[in-house]
Each structure stands twice: as C-alpha cells, then as structure tokens.
Enzyme design. Structure first.
Site, PDB file in Angstrom:
ATOM      1  N   SER A 151       0.853  -1.194   0.000  1.00 43.89           N
ATOM      2  CA  SER A 151       0.000   0.000   0.000  1.00 43.89           C
ATOM      3  C   SER A 151       0.891   1.247   0.000  1.00 43.89           C
ATOM      4  CB  SER A 151      -0.863  -0.006   1.269  1.00 43.89           C
ATOM      5  OG  SER A 151      -1.500   1.234   1.453  1.00 43.89           O
ATOM      6  N   TYR A 164      -2.430  -0.841  10.553  1.00 47.00           N
ATOM      7  CA  TYR A 164      -2.375  -1.166   9.119  1.00 47.00           C
ATOM      8  C   TYR A 164      -1.023  -0.728   8.547  1.00 47.00           C
ATOM      9  CZ  TYR A 164      -3.920  -1.357   4.210  1.00 47.00           C
ATOM     10  OH  TYR A 164      -4.049  -1.636   2.868  1.00 47.00           O
TER      11      TYR A 164
HETATM   12  N1  LIG Z   1      -8.761  -0.812  -0.948  1.00 46.65           N
HETATM   13  C1  LIG Z   1      -7.746  -0.006  -0.761  1.00 46.65           C
HETATM   14  O1  LIG Z   1      -7.909   1.217  -0.604  1.00 46.65           O
HETATM   15  C2  LIG Z   1      -6.344  -0.551  -0.765  1.00 46.65           C
HETATM   16  C3  LIG Z   1      -5.272   0.350  -0.953  1.00 46.65           C
HETATM   17  C4  LIG Z   1      -3.975  -0.144  -0.935  1.00 46.65           C
HETATM   18  C5  LIG Z   1      -3.734  -1.499  -0.741  1.00 46.65           C
HETATM   19  N2  LIG Z   1      -4.797  -2.349  -0.558  1.00 46.65           N
HETATM   20  C6  LIG Z   1      -4.478  -3.765  -0.340  1.00 46.65           C
HETATM   21  O2  LIG Z   1      -5.008  -4.546  -1.398  1.00 46.65           O
HETATM   22  C7  LIG Z   1      -5.279  -5.882  -0.929  1.00 46.65           C
HETATM   23  C8  LIG Z   1      -6.704  -6.264  -1.320  1.00 46.65           C
HETATM   24  O3  LIG Z   1      -7.602  -5.392  -0.633  1.00 46.65           O
HETATM   25  P1  LIG Z   1      -9.044  -5.008  -1.203  1.00 46.65           P
HETATM   26  O4  LIG Z   1      -9.090  -3.537  -1.289  1.00 46.65           O
HETATM   27  O5  LIG Z   1      -9.352  -5.826  -2.402  1.00 46.65           O
HETATM   28  O6  LIG Z   1      -9.934  -5.427   0.045  1.00 46.65           O
HETATM   29  P2  LIG Z   1     -11.268  -6.325   0.151  1.00 46.65           P
HETATM   30  O7  LIG Z   1     -12.172  -6.056  -0.987  1.00 46.65           O
HETATM   31  O8  LIG Z   1     -11.757  -6.123   1.531  1.00 46.65           O
HETATM   32  O9  LIG Z   1     -10.694  -7.815  -0.007  1.00 46.65           O
HETATM   33  C9  LIG Z   1      -9.882  -8.396   0.999  1.00 46.65           C
HETATM   34  C10 LIG Z   1      -9.652  -9.837   0.650  1.00 46.65           C
HETATM   35  O10 LIG Z   1      -8.843 -10.434   1.668  1.00 46.65           O
HETATM   36  C11 LIG Z   1      -9.490 -11.618   2.101  1.00 46.65           C
HETATM   37  N3  LIG Z   1      -9.240 -11.908   3.502  1.00 46.65           N
HETATM   38  C12 LIG Z   1      -9.361 -11.081   4.563  1.00 46.65           C
HETATM   39  N4  LIG Z   1      -9.106 -11.738   5.703  1.00 46.65           N
HETATM   40  C13 LIG Z   1      -8.836 -13.026   5.342  1.00 46.65           C
HETATM   41  C14 LIG Z   1      -8.501 -14.203   6.053  1.00 46.65           C
HETATM   42  N5  LIG Z   1      -8.392 -14.219   7.408  1.00 46.65           N
HETATM   43  N6  LIG Z   1      -8.276 -15.342   5.353  1.00 46.65           N
HETATM   44  C15 LIG Z   1      -8.383 -15.360   4.009  1.00 46.65           C
HETATM   45  N7  LIG Z   1      -8.698 -14.282   3.274  1.00 46.65           N
HETATM   46  C16 LIG Z   1      -8.918 -13.131   3.944  1.00 46.65           C
HETATM   47  C17 LIG Z   1     -10.971 -11.352   1.900  1.00 46.65           C
HETATM   48  O11 LIG Z   1     -11.664 -12.591   1.878  1.00 46.65           O
HETATM   49  P3  LIG Z   1     -13.230 -12.693   2.317  1.00 46.65           P
HETATM   50  O12 LIG Z   1     -13.860 -11.394   1.876  1.00 46.65           O
HETATM   51  O13 LIG Z   1     -13.703 -13.870   1.560  1.00 46.65           O
HETATM   52  O14 LIG Z   1     -13.237 -12.835   3.791  1.00 46.65           O
HETATM   53  C18 LIG Z   1     -10.955 -10.649   0.578  1.00 46.65           C
HETATM   54  O15 LIG Z   1     -10.864 -11.580  -0.475  1.00 46.65           O
HETATM   55  C19 LIG Z   1      -5.054  -5.841   0.588  1.00 46.65           C
HETATM   56  O16 LIG Z   1      -3.774  -6.346   0.874  1.00 46.65           O
HETATM   57  C20 LIG Z   1      -5.089  -4.350   0.908  1.00 46.65           C
HETATM   58  O17 LIG Z   1      -4.347  -4.041   2.065  1.00 46.65           O
HETATM   59  C21 LIG Z   1      -6.087  -1.915  -0.580  1.00 46.65           C
END
Ligand SMILES: NC(=O)c1ccc[n+]([C@@H]2O[C@H](COP(=O)([O-])OP(=O)(O)OC[C@H]3O[C@@H](n4cnc5c(N)ncnc54)[C@H](OP(=O)(O)O)[C@@H]3O)[C@@H](O)[C@H]2O)c1
Length: 280
Positions: A151, A164
């Site tokens: 991130s 985080y």
């Molecule tokens: N969104 C942002 O603003 C942003 C910015 C920078 C970086 N990121 C990074 O991008 C990555 C993806 O995030 P996203 O935005 O796509 O978030 P998201 O839509 O909330 O998706 C998170 C994913 O992680 C999985 N997950 C969470 N806890 C878990 C566990 N205990 N075991 C297995 N799977 C688990 C969730 O699975 P379930 O839903 O099936 O539980 C879901 O598939 C993350 O590493 C996040 O830190 C996000």
C-alpha cells in the site's frame, strides 16, 4: 560503492506468456483480488483462487470454468493454509499473488489487543507463512514469481491507520529482503503498492474522508491492469499514483515537512475516523 544494474536479467522473462502461468491468488473474493483474477483469466492464465467467501469464489468459477479453481480458506488458520498449500502443489503453481488483507479504521488508543493480533495475523504473519511454505516448490520451478500487494501506507505513516501501516511497512521490508535473498535464483519477487481503491475494505467514513481531502481513489480494475503491466514489464516495485509517489519520496527525504502537512489535516482525519456516521 558501485551499485549493480537494477534491470531484470533476461532469464526472468515470463515464459509462455500468461497462458504459461498457474497462479495462486489470495483475497480473490475481494475487490482487487477479484479484478486481478478476471484480468488474468481473460489473458489465459490458470488460476487457483482463495478467500473466505465461497459464493464469491463460485461466481468466479462460473465465469471462467476452464481457467479457475478455488479453495475457500481462512489464511490465519493453519489447517486451512495447509489445504491451500496442497492445492497449490497439485496445481503446480508458479506464481503467488498475496492480495488477502484487512484494515480497521480507528485511532490507535481505541484499538484492542485482538484487533492488533487479527490485523497482524492476516496482513503479515499469514502472508509470510504462506509464501515460505510455497518457496521450496517455487525454487524447483523453471521460473516463478511472488507478488505481494502492499500500500502507499507501506511508505507513509498515516493517522487513524497505525496498525495497518505497521503491517504494510513490514510487508515492503519482507518483499525487499526476500527479493535480495532470492536474487541468484529463478524466483522473482515483486511488491505493488496501490493507493486508495474503491473496495469493501474502506468504510463509508474512509470514502468520505478521501473525498474531503481530494485523495484520488482508483477502481479495482485499474489497479489490476497496473499489476498486469508491472509483471509484463519486469518491474520489481510499483507504487501507483504520481502524487502518492511524490508524497512518499518527500516523506523519506524530509519527514518533518510531511509531519507538518498531516498535522494540518489531523482535526479533519480525527473527525471522520472517529465518526459513527458515514459523513460527520
Ligand atoms: N482498498 C484499498 O484502498 C487498498 C489500498 C492499498 C492497498 N490495498 C491492499 O489490497 C489488498 C486487497 O484489498 P481489497 O481492497 O481488495 O480489500 P477487500 O475487498 O476487503 O478484499 C480483501 C480480501 O482479503 C481476504 N481476507 C481477509 N481476511 C482473510 C482471512 N483471514 N483469510 C483469508 N482471506 C482473507 C478477503 O476474503 P473474504 O472477503 O472472503 O473474507 C478478501 O478476499 C489488501 O492487501 C489491501 O491491504 C487496498
């Protein structure tokens, strides 16, 4: 000291293009992971997708039945992780995309011990454990790639995101150290740092704060495309967003300037982060 060339050696070219890749994607039931799964399946890659929500994984299989299989798993659970690792061996995966992650907005003083444990467990510990468990298999592959999604907040400490930030700073160190440790092997290690992205990870308060601060917010499909291009162009690290790149560089060269800028934003951040309403 003379630094060696930072260009990828020729041997690191993606063999067989995307159809030659058998990719384990964690977090594929979420916004960025699912967009990545769609983009990669459309390019002919073979995917083993994982997440906890079985229905979201099933929907992906229904759309790409010849390209996607799934294992539903909680990555913080050792038995679930073992099942996933066995499936990755059986599928002969040669790429891992660590996209699973979580966040909890809130000021650090109101964070509980279990909040801290849970966030570190999924963002950091499970990512390291899964990667380590798959490493012997990857090292035996003719070519393999490990990609970890970090991130902007892996380079920029931000109020209201303390735990985080701690996990994402650590993931950047993990990727950099592992890349250097594996530099004389056929395993490539990449680190991708998206900026704010419109997914379920961000609460309505965070969305409203981003809007109030004028922060750019990407769609998951745009992040997926940037990751696909980074892999194709052999980039070791990608930080998405020109303004974010400028700000994080400023943060490493002149942190006092960033301290002062964030101090001016702090009252607004506090108001949004501690609000129970979507818009305070
Ligand atoms: N969104 C942002 O603003 C942003 C910015 C920078 C970086 N990121 C990074 O991008 C990555 C993806 O995030 P996203 O935005 O796509 O978030 P998201 O839509 O909330 O998706 C998170 C994913 O992680 C999985 N997950 C969470 N806890 C878990 C566990 N205990 N075991 C297995 N799977 C688990 C969730 O699975 P379930 O839903 O099936 O539980 C879901 O598939 C993350 O590493 C996040 O830190 C996000």
């Amino acid at each position: 000291m003379r630094l060696p060339s930072l260009r990828w050696p020729r041997k690191n070219r993606l063999p067989g293009g995307w159809p030659g890749q058998r990719i384990l994607i964690t977090g594929a039931s979420g916004g960025i992971g699912m967009a990545l799964a769609e983009a990669l399946a459309q390019r002919g890659a073979h995917l083993l997708v994982s997440g906890r929500k079985q229905d979201a994984l099933t929907a992906l299989i229904d759309r790409f039945p010849n390209h996607i299989t799934a294992v539903s798993a909680d990555l913080t659970n050792a038995n679930d992780r073992s099942r996933l690792i066995s499936a990755a061996h059986a599928a002969n995966c040669n790429m891992l995309i660590n996209a699973a992650g979580s966040n909890q907005q809130g000021f650090f003083e109101s964070t509980s011990d279990s909040d801290i444990e849970n966030l570190v467990a999924i963002n950091l510990t499970a990512t390291l454990q899964l990667t380590r468990a798959l490493l012997p298999h990857f090292m035996a592959c003719p070519q393999a790639t490990i990609i970890t999604i970090g991130s902007t907040l892996g380079r920029l400490g931000y109020p209201g995101q303390v735990t985080y930030c701690a996990t994402k700073f650590a993931l950047r160190g993990f990727s950099q150290a592992l890349r250097r440790e594996l530099a004389d092997t056929r395993v490539r290690v990449m680190y991708i740092a998206p900026r704010a992205t419109r997914t379920a990870m961000n609460s309505p308060q965070t969305e409203a704060l981003n809007a109030a601060l004028g922060n750019a917010v990407d769609m998951p499909s745009a992040v997926a495309l940037a990751i696909v291009r980074a892999v194709e162009h052999r980039r070791e690290e990608l930080q998405i967003g020109r303004q974010e790149r400028f700000f994080t560089r400023l943060n490493s060269l002149w942190p006092g300037a960033v301290d002062r800028a964030l101090l001016r934003q702090l009252p607004m951040i506090r108001r949004f982060v501690t609000s129970k309403e979507p818009t305070p």
